[in-house]
Design an enzyme around this catalytic site. Sequence first.
Site, PDB file in Angstrom:
ATOM      1  N   ASN A   1      -2.794  -7.272   5.929  1.00  0.00           N
ATOM      2  CA  ASN A   1      -1.223  -7.423   5.533  1.00  0.00           C
ATOM      3  C   ASN A   1      -0.754  -8.245   6.452  1.00  0.00           C
ATOM      4  O   ASN A   1      -1.320  -8.714   7.782  1.00  0.00           O
ATOM      5  CB  ASN A   1      -0.443  -5.920   5.669  1.00  0.00           C
ATOM      6  CG  ASN A   1      -0.796  -5.268   4.216  1.00  0.00           C
ATOM      7  OD1 ASN A   1      -0.991  -5.749   3.185  1.00  0.00           O
ATOM      8  ND2 ASN A   1      -0.412  -3.737   4.575  1.00  0.00           N
TER       9      ASN A   1
ATOM     10  N   HIS B   1     -12.645  -4.754  -0.628  1.00  0.00           N
ATOM     11  CA  HIS B   1     -12.943  -3.376  -0.507  1.00  0.00           C
ATOM     12  C   HIS B   1     -13.255  -3.247   0.877  1.00  0.00           C
ATOM     13  O   HIS B   1     -14.084  -3.995   1.633  1.00  0.00           O
ATOM     14  CB  HIS B   1     -14.228  -2.976  -1.236  1.00  0.00           C
ATOM     15  CG  HIS B   1     -14.758  -1.752  -0.836  1.00  0.00           C
ATOM     16  ND1 HIS B   1     -14.086  -0.836  -0.282  1.00  0.00           N
ATOM     17  CD2 HIS B   1     -16.127  -1.136  -0.941  1.00  0.00           C
ATOM     18  CE1 HIS B   1     -14.743   0.383  -0.189  1.00  0.00           C
ATOM     19  NE2 HIS B   1     -16.184  -0.037  -0.450  1.00  0.00           N
TER      20      HIS B   1
ATOM     21  N   HIS C   1      -0.048  -4.395  -4.887  1.00  0.00           N
ATOM     22  CA  HIS C   1      -0.714  -5.812  -4.849  1.00  0.00           C
ATOM     23  C   HIS C   1      -0.875  -6.485  -5.906  1.00  0.00           C
ATOM     24  O   HIS C   1      -1.857  -7.337  -6.135  1.00  0.00           O
ATOM     25  CB  HIS C   1      -1.936  -5.919  -3.777  1.00  0.00           C
ATOM     26  CG  HIS C   1      -1.614  -5.372  -2.347  1.00  0.00           C
ATOM     27  ND1 HIS C   1      -1.210  -6.253  -1.192  1.00  0.00           N
ATOM     28  CD2 HIS C   1      -1.433  -4.301  -2.057  1.00  0.00           C
ATOM     29  CE1 HIS C   1      -1.056  -5.586  -0.316  1.00  0.00           C
ATOM     30  NE2 HIS C   1      -1.305  -4.274  -0.551  1.00  0.00           N
TER      31      HIS C   1
HETATM   32 FE1  HDD Z   1      -4.446  -1.133  -0.138  1.00  0.00          FE
HETATM   33  C1  HDD Z   1      -5.304  -3.066  -2.386  1.00  0.00           C
HETATM   34  C2  HDD Z   1      -3.904  -4.095   1.989  1.00  0.00           C
HETATM   35  C3  HDD Z   1      -3.604   0.919   2.659  1.00  0.00           C
HETATM   36  C4  HDD Z   1      -5.538   1.454  -1.502  1.00  0.00           C
HETATM   37  N1  HDD Z   1      -4.528  -3.065  -0.078  1.00  0.00           N
HETATM   38  C5  HDD Z   1      -4.784  -3.875  -1.354  1.00  0.00           C
HETATM   39  C6  HDD Z   1      -4.735  -5.303  -1.121  1.00  0.00           C
HETATM   40  C7  HDD Z   1      -4.168  -5.601   0.159  1.00  0.00           C
HETATM   41  C8  HDD Z   1      -3.984  -4.285   0.948  1.00  0.00           C
HETATM   42  C9  HDD Z   1      -4.262  -6.826   0.884  1.00  0.00           C
HETATM   43  C10 HDD Z   1      -4.809  -6.357  -2.210  1.00  0.00           C
HETATM   44  C11 HDD Z   1      -6.030  -6.865  -2.366  1.00  0.00           C
HETATM   45  C12 HDD Z   1      -6.320  -8.154  -3.403  1.00  0.00           C
HETATM   46  O1  HDD Z   1      -5.667  -8.989  -2.996  1.00  0.00           O
HETATM   47  O2  HDD Z   1      -6.771  -7.775  -4.112  1.00  0.00           O
HETATM   48  N2  HDD Z   1      -3.826  -1.732   2.227  1.00  0.00           N
HETATM   49  C13 HDD Z   1      -3.760  -2.593   2.842  1.00  0.00           C
HETATM   50  C14 HDD Z   1      -3.529  -2.427   4.024  1.00  0.00           C
HETATM   51  C15 HDD Z   1      -3.359  -1.133   4.049  1.00  0.00           C
HETATM   52  C16 HDD Z   1      -3.693  -0.666   2.953  1.00  0.00           C
HETATM   53  C17 HDD Z   1      -3.386  -3.721   5.162  1.00  0.00           C
HETATM   54  C18 HDD Z   1      -3.187  -0.237   5.727  1.00  0.00           C
HETATM   55  C19 HDD Z   1      -3.490  -0.817   6.849  1.00  0.00           C
HETATM   56  N3  HDD Z   1      -4.673   0.862   0.430  1.00  0.00           N
HETATM   57  C20 HDD Z   1      -4.077   1.456   1.596  1.00  0.00           C
HETATM   58  C21 HDD Z   1      -4.401   2.755   1.419  1.00  0.00           C
HETATM   59  C22 HDD Z   1      -4.921   3.134   0.155  1.00  0.00           C
HETATM   60  C23 HDD Z   1      -4.931   1.601  -0.262  1.00  0.00           C
HETATM   61  C24 HDD Z   1      -4.092   3.745   2.570  1.00  0.00           C
HETATM   62  C25 HDD Z   1      -5.459   4.196  -0.479  1.00  0.00           C
HETATM   63  C26 HDD Z   1      -5.648   5.211   0.151  1.00  0.00           C
HETATM   64  N4  HDD Z   1      -5.028  -0.934  -1.689  1.00  0.00           N
HETATM   65  C27 HDD Z   1      -5.442   0.213  -2.200  1.00  0.00           C
HETATM   66  C28 HDD Z   1      -5.840   0.271  -3.786  1.00  0.00           C
HETATM   67  C29 HDD Z   1      -5.801  -1.429  -4.056  1.00  0.00           C
HETATM   68  C30 HDD Z   1      -5.197  -2.000  -2.365  1.00  0.00           C
HETATM   69  C31 HDD Z   1      -5.184   1.084  -4.668  1.00  0.00           C
HETATM   70  C32 HDD Z   1      -5.017  -1.837  -5.250  1.00  0.00           C
HETATM   71  C33 HDD Z   1      -5.882  -2.752  -5.776  1.00  0.00           C
HETATM   72  C34 HDD Z   1      -7.323  -3.024  -4.977  1.00  0.00           C
HETATM   73  O3  HDD Z   1      -6.949  -1.969  -4.137  1.00  0.00           O
HETATM   74  O4  HDD Z   1      -8.159  -3.513  -5.332  1.00  0.00           O
HETATM   75  O5  HDD Z   1      -7.227   0.640  -3.752  1.00  0.00           O
END
Ligand code: HDD
Length: 733
Positions: A181, A373, A109
Amino acid sequence: MTDTPVQPGAPGSAPAPLEEPTAPREPLPPKAASDGPAAVSPTGRPWGGDAATRAQEGAFLTTAGGVPLRDTDHSLKAGRRGPTLLQDHHLREKITHFDHERIPERVVHARGAAAHGRFESYGTAAQLTCAQFLQPGVTTPVFTRFSTVVGSRGSADTVRDTRGFATKFYTAEGTFDLVGNNIPVFFIQDAIKFPDVVHAVKPHPDVEIPQAQSAHDTFWDFVSLHTEAQHHTIWNMSDRGIPRSYRTMEGFGVHTFRLVAADGSTSLVKFHWKPKAGVHSLTWEEAQLAAGTDPDFHRRDLALAIEHGAYPQWELGVQVFPDTEDQVFEGIDLLDPTKLVPEELAPVQAVGLLTLDRNPRNYFAETEQVAFHVGHLVRGIDVTDDPLLQGRLFSYLDTQLSRLGGPNFTQLPINRPHAPVNDMLRDGMHQTADHVGVAPYKPNTMDGGCPFHAGADVAFLEVPARVAEGVKERAKPASYDDHWSQVRMFWRSLTPVEQAHTAQAYTFELGRCFEQAVKERQLQALANVDAGLCATVAAGLGLPAPAPTVAVPDVAPSPTLSQVGRRWPVDGRVVGLVADPGTDLDVLVAVRDALDAAGVLPLVVAPTGGPLDPARPDVVAQRTWLTAASPELDALVLLGAAAPAPDAQPSFDAKAGGPGMDVDPRVVMLVQQAYRHAKSVAAVPAAAAVLGAAMIDPQTPGVLVTGDPATLVETLLAQLALHRAWERFPAAV
Ligand code: HDD
């Protein structure tokens, strides 16, 4: 004493005269669009422009320490042609700061766009949850960030991908983040697989290609081996993978959450965002064109809509399920994030309205530094045992430590709660708070026992839910084993046009793979979904279509999964008014103003920039025949014969319009593109020749020739409500 004049720059000489004025000047006021409607949150914090967070004060350029500077253009040197002195503290401060301007981009993202707004609760969820922001009449400030998943920060907006839809609610009881999402299911069922799926979809690690694409071997290797990903993948391959706009996307919380009411009763819910403007997508050709002509397509669309006052809106809704011990509804395991619950089985009940009405003032400070978060929960909303959600509860906090450089990121202005904060967290990198007291521990007597624990009437409470019985093991339940029936349900819910687009997307993506085994394995997966889909894709790849290996039960379609066939509001849609020096400007103004009054954004597309007629400064071109492109325009109105302008070049792209033609080739190409993209094209009789040059039959659906501006606008608006002239597909792309 000597009267020899001292040379400028020589020791003892006066400083060289400055070219710039030194009179104090007030900082520039913020742009109107980022000023937004002034308002105050329920907690008293202003959210229509926060003077406290403005970085620039005073009239003079200063050092970071606030010391006024006379010159920032020349380094301090030993003689004008001499080496630069280590002593130049301003040079070192300026360059050191510059050297550290970048922070790590999000691991997923990374590319996003955001806006401020407000969430108005309808009060309809008050029976389900005691969350303050969902009580009747409560308005809460919010910040929403949309994103693509795969690409880097500088990648194009319109690539085929999932889109993030994350909203921070600054509630009076603390911050609540809904991190969702635009697709209601996820690739994997367990967070431990997240690094695998992301490594597979990111560019190949050796040469770092392709950028922002799933059309490559490692992605299809993963999803064909890991069949629980097939459901999310078919959504990506459908038109949902290329939204028309962030404004026309649905959003989903994906997981099942648990709501707790004031009386302690609980229910399970899935969150949905429903766009007021309807669900619309680009065509594949539009997405590709936009990635070239305007890589910031979605970012610009969001910012412009807000700047023009067409504030995007979504209703927040919940599907509600009884909180039974097995957490299964109609045979669907609510803890499996690869499954949705069809709306026909559990209707979405609207609980409030999100309106985005203010653009960020500073991309870095707000859109880049915002930290979402899933563990930012408020009283009345709790998590469930969904293993994907459980892992996310760790990951989001963890990732901010490296992305934002330490544990104090909630003190950044965009992340600061609007509720009072009284924690016992102390010190650490980038600590900006001035904590008082001597006893940041509990219990204590040294600070008089402060801060006190909150009572059950205001505190966040974990629901005392029963945990599953069993042994400790790395395994998943049998209810997670069906990877196929909902993929088939999605496929069968699409109209033939949408199915054709989806099959084409699979064919393109697999056609960009080079490993034969990967293509064959994915064809095997498609055979389990639908024999027709598999046969179409196999034919496109020049491979045999395999027989299914899994007996998938027949499933009922869920009509709400299709985008086609409904009428949507036209607010914020964009119409190109193609004009030339011969255009009747009174007709143009009549059409333009009527569209404007209907909430549509009319853009005048003329041979060059500037006014079309010096005597009519009220009609100015916003796009030119060179800069206009079909993806940005939801419909065209042709208001002139579009004779070739002096700078017209013969175009190889246009089927007509070469030298000697009567119509400018750029206009021909624009009209042909719009036609291929099944947009409405309306023309005044003087412009009928343009349709002819573009080889468009005026009798085709969505094409209209009339000299009456009122009829033209009325017909066009009715057509816009359908989004496209769908009958033109599949000839269109
Ligand atoms: Fe995630 C970012 C949505 C599963 C780990 N995620 C991130 C963002 C969105 C989502 C919208 C961007 C937020 C922003 O604008 O800063 N993610 C989802 C959805 C998931 C999902 C809807 C499943 C239903 N994500 C998911 C899993 C993991 C992560 C299973 C780790 C185990 N996601 C992250 C992250 C991010 C992230 C690495 C990258 C940047 C951030 O968090 O701040 O922690």
